[in-house]
Design a protein around this motif. Structure first.
Motif, PDB file in Angstrom:
ATOM      1  N   ARG A 194      42.170  39.019  33.822  1.00 37.33           N
ATOM      2  CA  ARG A 194      41.973  39.231  35.249  1.00 37.33           C
ATOM      3  C   ARG A 194      41.241  38.064  35.898  1.00 37.33           C
ATOM      4  O   ARG A 194      41.431  37.756  37.069  1.00 37.33           O
ATOM      5  CB  ARG A 194      41.221  40.548  35.486  1.00 37.33           C
ATOM      6  N   LYS A 199      47.471  40.495  36.506  1.00 39.02           N
ATOM      7  CA  LYS A 199      47.385  41.922  36.762  1.00 39.02           C
ATOM      8  C   LYS A 199      47.599  42.645  35.438  1.00 39.02           C
ATOM      9  O   LYS A 199      48.646  42.523  34.817  1.00 39.02           O
ATOM     10  CB  LYS A 199      48.429  42.363  37.778  1.00 39.02           C
ATOM     11  N   VAL A 200      46.582  43.377  35.025  1.00 37.24           N
ATOM     12  CA  VAL A 200      46.641  44.061  33.727  1.00 37.24           C
ATOM     13  C   VAL A 200      46.727  45.558  33.976  1.00 37.24           C
ATOM     14  O   VAL A 200      45.847  46.138  34.601  1.00 37.24           O
ATOM     15  CB  VAL A 200      45.405  43.722  32.858  1.00 37.24           C
ATOM     16  N   ASP A 201      47.782  46.182  33.515  1.00 39.54           N
ATOM     17  CA  ASP A 201      47.975  47.626  33.699  1.00 39.54           C
ATOM     18  C   ASP A 201      47.519  48.382  32.450  1.00 39.54           C
ATOM     19  O   ASP A 201      47.664  47.908  31.342  1.00 39.54           O
ATOM     20  CB  ASP A 201      49.444  47.943  33.977  1.00 39.54           C
TER      21      ASP A 201
END
Length: 201
Positions: A194, A199-201
């Motif tokens: 990040r 964008k880390v889901d």
């Protein structure tokens, strides 16, 4: 061998004295100076050192158990193979100190200056280092699991092979870190990604 117990010292100058092999128990030293003092192999237990100056002191092979060194100066001190067990070191300055072989077993090292220190291969698990300064510090292969590293400065620190799993890295400038070879958990890896805009889901 000497022993001081339940004694208080304020603004006393111990500079240059031979204080080796002593035992200090529940003593308080406030604004005292120990510059260039020989304190090899001393043991302290439950002592408080407040704003004391240990510049150039020799503390080789000393053992400190649940003692506090608050806002003390250790500039150029020799702490070779010394042990600090559950000690409170908040605000102390270790600029130029020799810390090779030091043992840091728990405790609170918040706001300490550990710039340029050699802490490679040290077991530092669970130590609180809140806002400590590790700029240019060698932490190669150090075990930093479960440490509080919140808002620490790690600029140019060597972290190759260091284990950071479980450590609190909130507020750390992750983009300034060279984490090649360091071990991280999934949460830290996501935090690191990040910091680079992923964008880390």
């Amino acid at each position: 061998m000497y022993q001081y117990k339940d004694r208080e010292f304020t603004r006393v100058h111990f500079d240059g004295q031979d204080l080796r092999y002593g035992e200090l128990i529940s003593c308080t030293f406030e604004k005292c100076t120990f510059m260039n003092t020989s304190m090899e192999e001393i043991d302290t237990s439950y002592c408080r050192f407040i704003e004391c100056d240990f510049k150039g002191v020799s503390l080789n092979s000393s053992i400190h158990n649940e003692s506090a060194f608050e806002n003390c100066k250790f500039n150029g001190a020799n702490l070779f193979v010394s042990k600090f067990i559950a000690c409170k070191m908040t605000g102390s300055d270790f600029s130029g100190a020799q810390v090779d072989g030091i043992t840091i077993d728990g405790g609170d090292w918040s706001y300490t200056n550990l710039r340029h220190a050699n802490l490679s291969k040290q077991d530092l698990r669970g130590v609180r280092f809140f806002e400590a300064d590790f700029t240019d510090t060698d932490l190669t292969k150090a075990d930093l699991r479960d440490c509080n590293l919140e808002r620490v400065s790690l600029g140019r620190a060597k972290l190759a092979g260091a284990d950071l799993r479980g450590a609190n890295l909130q507020g750390v400038d992750l983009k300034a870190l060279d984490v090649k070879g360091a071990r991280m958990d999934l949460e830290q890896a996501a935090l690191f990604m990040r910091s680079y805009g992923a964008k880390v889901d």
